[in-house]
Design a protein around this motif. Structure first.
Motif, mmCIF file in Angstrom:
data_model
loop_
_atom_site.group_PDB
_atom_site.id
_atom_site.type_symbol
_atom_site.label_atom_id
_atom_site.label_comp_id
_atom_site.label_asym_id
_atom_site.label_seq_id
_atom_site.Cartn_x
_atom_site.Cartn_y
_atom_site.Cartn_z
ATOM 1 N N LEU A 1 0.833 -1.207 0.000
ATOM 2 C CA LEU A 1 0.000 0.000 0.000
ATOM 3 C C LEU A 1 0.871 1.262 0.000
ATOM 4 N N ASP A 2 1.961 1.245 0.752
ATOM 5 C CA ASP A 2 2.880 2.389 0.754
ATOM 6 C C ASP A 2 3.539 2.565 -0.612
ATOM 7 N N GLY B 1 3.153 5.853 -2.962
ATOM 8 C CA GLY B 1 4.350 6.569 -3.409
ATOM 9 C C GLY B 1 4.393 6.716 -4.917
ATOM 10 N N SER B 2 4.007 5.661 -5.645
ATOM 11 C CA SER B 2 4.016 5.757 -7.111
ATOM 12 C C SER B 2 2.950 6.729 -7.606
ATOM 13 N N ILE B 3 1.810 6.798 -6.940
ATOM 14 C CA ILE B 3 0.774 7.785 -7.309
ATOM 15 C C ILE B 3 1.284 9.195 -7.070
ATOM 16 N N VAL C 1 4.415 10.203 -7.134
ATOM 17 C CA VAL C 1 5.423 10.489 -8.154
ATOM 18 C C VAL C 1 4.753 10.802 -9.495
ATOM 19 N N ALA C 2 3.693 10.058 -9.844
ATOM 20 C CA ALA C 2 2.964 10.310 -11.102
ATOM 21 C C ALA C 2 2.291 11.678 -11.069
ATOM 22 N N ALA C 3 1.716 12.047 -9.925
ATOM 23 C CA ALA C 3 1.084 13.362 -9.806
ATOM 24 C C ALA C 3 2.117 14.473 -9.930
ATOM 25 N N LEU C 4 3.267 14.297 -9.333
ATOM 26 C CA LEU C 4 4.338 15.289 -9.441
ATOM 27 C C LEU C 4 4.811 15.422 -10.882
ATOM 28 N N ALA C 5 4.936 14.308 -11.591
ATOM 29 C CA ALA C 5 5.343 14.350 -12.997
ATOM 30 C C ALA C 5 4.288 15.072 -13.834
#
Length: 168
Positions: free
Chosen positions: A12-13, A17-19, A21-25
């Motif tokens: 879940l963590d 974290g990947s979400i 990073v995708a939002a930041l990108a």
């Protein structure tokens, strides 16, 4: 699962974290941010564009012109792709004139009576565009004299052709 800095990371963590990073990108590569950076660097400038809409069948031409003048900005569509909004500077009706030379040397001019129901309208617009070596780019598409465009206002949508471009 795996350990990060001596601590275990759950599935879940890792997903959270990947979400993030995708939002930041998405924020970094967003078109609005690119437009703001282009404005800050000076590559985006105000460009005046003239668009001629010919042979408009208007039931009430004065009401159309007033409606078009009341719109402060219009949606511009270039080659069937939405290109954004442009500011309206002026709208003029362009009339064809007939010139006749009389036998006594007098010149008579009058409006062309062949088609009183079809009107020609020139829109003078201002757009924020990127100026490059191959011309101006507005909304991701090149805008040159002769390019077919559509203008959409509150009560109308007309096809036109770019007839003039004034660079700063």
């Amino acid at each position: 699962m795996a350990s990060l800095f001596g601590r275990k990371v759950s599935l879940l963590d890792a997903i959270a974290g990947s979400i993030a990073v995708a939002a930041l990108a998405g924020v970094v590569w967003s078109p609005k941010l690119n437009n703001q950076l282009a404005k800050a660097t000076g590559s985006v400038k105000a460009v005046q564009v003239q668009v001629d809409a010919r042979n408009l069948p208007l039931a009430d031409p004065t009401a159309f012109l007033q409606s078009a003048r009341d719109d402060q900005s219009l949606s511009l569509i270039v080659r069937n792709q939405p290109a954004g909004r442009v500011q309206v500077l002026a709208i003029d009706e362009v009339r064809r004139r007939l010139v006749e030379l009389q036998p006594n040397g007098q010149v008579i001019q009058d409006d062309d009576p062949t088609s009183p129901l079809l009107h020609h309208v020139r829109f003078n617009l201002e757009a924020q565009a990127t100026i490059g070596p191959s011309g101006i780019v507005f909304g991701g598409t090149k805008l040159k004299i002769g390019s077919p465009v559509e203008l959409e206002g509150t009560l109308y949508r007309v096809n036109g052709t770019v007839s003039g471009v004034v660079l700063p």
